[in-house]
Design a protein around this motif. Structure first.
Motif, PDB file in Angstrom:
ATOM      1  N   ALA A 197     -12.329 -21.693  33.329  1.00 17.25           N
ATOM      2  CA  ALA A 197     -12.880 -20.740  32.359  1.00 17.25           C
ATOM      3  C   ALA A 197     -11.992 -19.503  32.296  1.00 17.25           C
ATOM      4  O   ALA A 197     -11.736 -18.974  31.209  1.00 17.25           O
ATOM      5  N   GLN A 198     -11.492 -19.078  33.440  1.00 21.01           N
ATOM      6  CA  GLN A 198     -10.586 -17.926  33.451  1.00 21.01           C
ATOM      7  C   GLN A 198      -9.303 -18.242  32.697  1.00 21.01           C
ATOM      8  O   GLN A 198      -8.798 -17.421  31.930  1.00 21.01           O
ATOM      9  N   ALA A 199      -8.768 -19.433  32.943  1.00 23.58           N
ATOM     10  CA  ALA A 199      -7.537 -19.823  32.247  1.00 23.58           C
ATOM     11  C   ALA A 199      -7.790 -19.872  30.748  1.00 23.58           C
ATOM     12  O   ALA A 199      -6.964 -19.420  29.948  1.00 23.58           O
ATOM     13  N   ARG A 200      -8.938 -20.388  30.376  1.00 23.23           N
ATOM     14  CA  ARG A 200      -9.241 -20.466  28.948  1.00 23.23           C
ATOM     15  C   ARG A 200      -9.365 -19.079  28.343  1.00 23.23           C
ATOM     16  O   ARG A 200      -8.873 -18.826  27.249  1.00 23.23           O
ATOM     17  N   ASP A 201      -9.980 -18.175  29.078  1.00 24.55           N
ATOM     18  CA  ASP A 201     -10.101 -16.812  28.575  1.00 24.55           C
ATOM     19  C   ASP A 201      -8.725 -16.186  28.391  1.00 24.55           C
ATOM     20  O   ASP A 201      -8.493 -15.455  27.429  1.00 24.55           O
ATOM     21  N   ALA A 202      -7.826 -16.495  29.321  1.00 27.51           N
ATOM     22  CA  ALA A 202      -6.458 -15.970  29.196  1.00 27.51           C
ATOM     23  C   ALA A 202      -5.819 -16.508  27.921  1.00 27.51           C
ATOM     24  O   ALA A 202      -5.150 -15.774  27.188  1.00 27.51           O
ATOM     25  N   LEU A 203      -6.035 -17.781  27.653  1.00 30.05           N
ATOM     26  CA  LEU A 203      -5.490 -18.367  26.426  1.00 30.05           C
ATOM     27  C   LEU A 203      -6.128 -17.722  25.195  1.00 30.05           C
ATOM     28  O   LEU A 203      -5.463 -17.482  24.194  1.00 30.05           O
ATOM     29  N   ASP A 204      -7.405 -17.428  25.301  1.00 36.38           N
ATOM     30  CA  ASP A 204      -8.085 -16.785  24.177  1.00 36.38           C
ATOM     31  C   ASP A 204      -7.442 -15.440  23.859  1.00 36.38           C
ATOM     32  O   ASP A 204      -7.220 -15.108  22.688  1.00 36.38           O
ATOM     33  N   GLN A 245      -4.871 -25.647  20.302  1.00 34.74           N
ATOM     34  CA  GLN A 245      -5.236 -27.018  20.651  1.00 34.74           C
ATOM     35  C   GLN A 245      -5.529 -27.158  22.146  1.00 34.74           C
ATOM     36  O   GLN A 245      -6.517 -27.784  22.553  1.00 34.74           O
ATOM     37  N   GLU A 246      -4.700 -26.540  22.957  1.00 39.65           N
ATOM     38  CA  GLU A 246      -4.895 -26.623  24.402  1.00 39.65           C
ATOM     39  C   GLU A 246      -6.123 -25.834  24.837  1.00 39.65           C
ATOM     40  O   GLU A 246      -6.830 -26.232  25.760  1.00 39.65           O
ATOM     41  N   ARG A 247      -6.336 -24.724  24.182  1.00 41.51           N
ATOM     42  CA  ARG A 247      -7.542 -23.955  24.500  1.00 41.51           C
ATOM     43  C   ARG A 247      -8.775 -24.819  24.242  1.00 41.51           C
ATOM     44  O   ARG A 247      -9.698 -24.882  25.047  1.00 41.51           O
TER      45      ARG A 247
END
Lengths: 122, 122
Positions: A99-106, B86-88
């Motif tokens: 979830a943290q990694a995804r937030d970073a991507l966001d 896409q990766e997100r």
DNA sequence: CTAAGACCTGACATTGACGTCAGATGCAAG
DNA sequence: CTTGCATCTGACGTCAATGTCAGGTCTTAG
């Protein structure tokens, strides 16, 4: 049912099923000629195994945890139960990391989108 | 700083850093004798790369996405940005799957705990 | 200067969950 | 009976990130 049928119903390859058996995750009865036969129940079992693989568990870990799946109504070894809890916790931590990694991507996406917005043409 | 220092600060092996460079994820300036030198910034970059690996991205995917990290203030290729989004999304779906798997384990834990509670002795 | 330790390149080893192939046997349909 | 597909065992191939080793160079402390 035979192995090909189970494979297609569970959505895995025949090779995988033999591998699961080799790893002690699945058992089969054998016809006199040596062919594997399975009951309907195995379909769900295989799907569950697939979930655990998908969740990042190794064959060995799955094997250690399966006793709790097979007979939750009995008192299984403390090690199996402990491992189960332990893996659940590991998964929770992993989910948090993801979830943290995804937030970073966001954040990255937002930053990039900002610089794209006002150059709309082209 | 040299490679050993970066490795210890970022918490990865020297081998991994050389591999990242080989994969185009990291660059280094070379001293006349050929040794790699890095700036402080690279520490964070390596940590970020580690996160992406941890989130299940491959070297190639990370390489495809890094342009958006390096210069979010420029208009990067549409492919890089699209890949990023896409990766997100892939990560979001994966997180959901993991959460479902964890919930399944929670149910198992409860079921097992129930059968353990009333046999407290032993 | 010299020894120790960091660094270099290049190459082979590892691990896990399969894919794939070979050669043999089983089974159902014509 | 035979043709063709499913299955069997056993073994080797794969892929990706990294470990590890060899043989050589650099750097630094004493």
């Amino acid at each position: 049912m035979r192995i090909g049928e189970l494979a297609s119903q569970a959505g895995v390859s025949v090779r995988s099923l033999r591998y699961y058996e080799e790893q002690g995750l699945l058992t089969s009865t054998r016809s006199p000629s040596g062919q594997r036969h399975y009951t309907e129940d195995e379909v769900e079992r295989v799907r569950f195994i697939q979930r655990l693989y998908g969740a990042g568990l190794s064959s060995r870990t799955i094997a250690e945890v399966l006793p709790c799946v097979d007979s939750p109504s009995e008192r299984n070894s403390d090690e199996a139960f402990e491992r189960l809890v332990q893996e659940r916790d590991r998964m929770s931590r992993h989910i948090d990391e993801l979830a943290q990694a995804r937030d970073a991507l966001d954040l990255l996406i937002d930053a990039n989108r900002a610089h794209r917005a006002h150059l709309m043409p082209r």
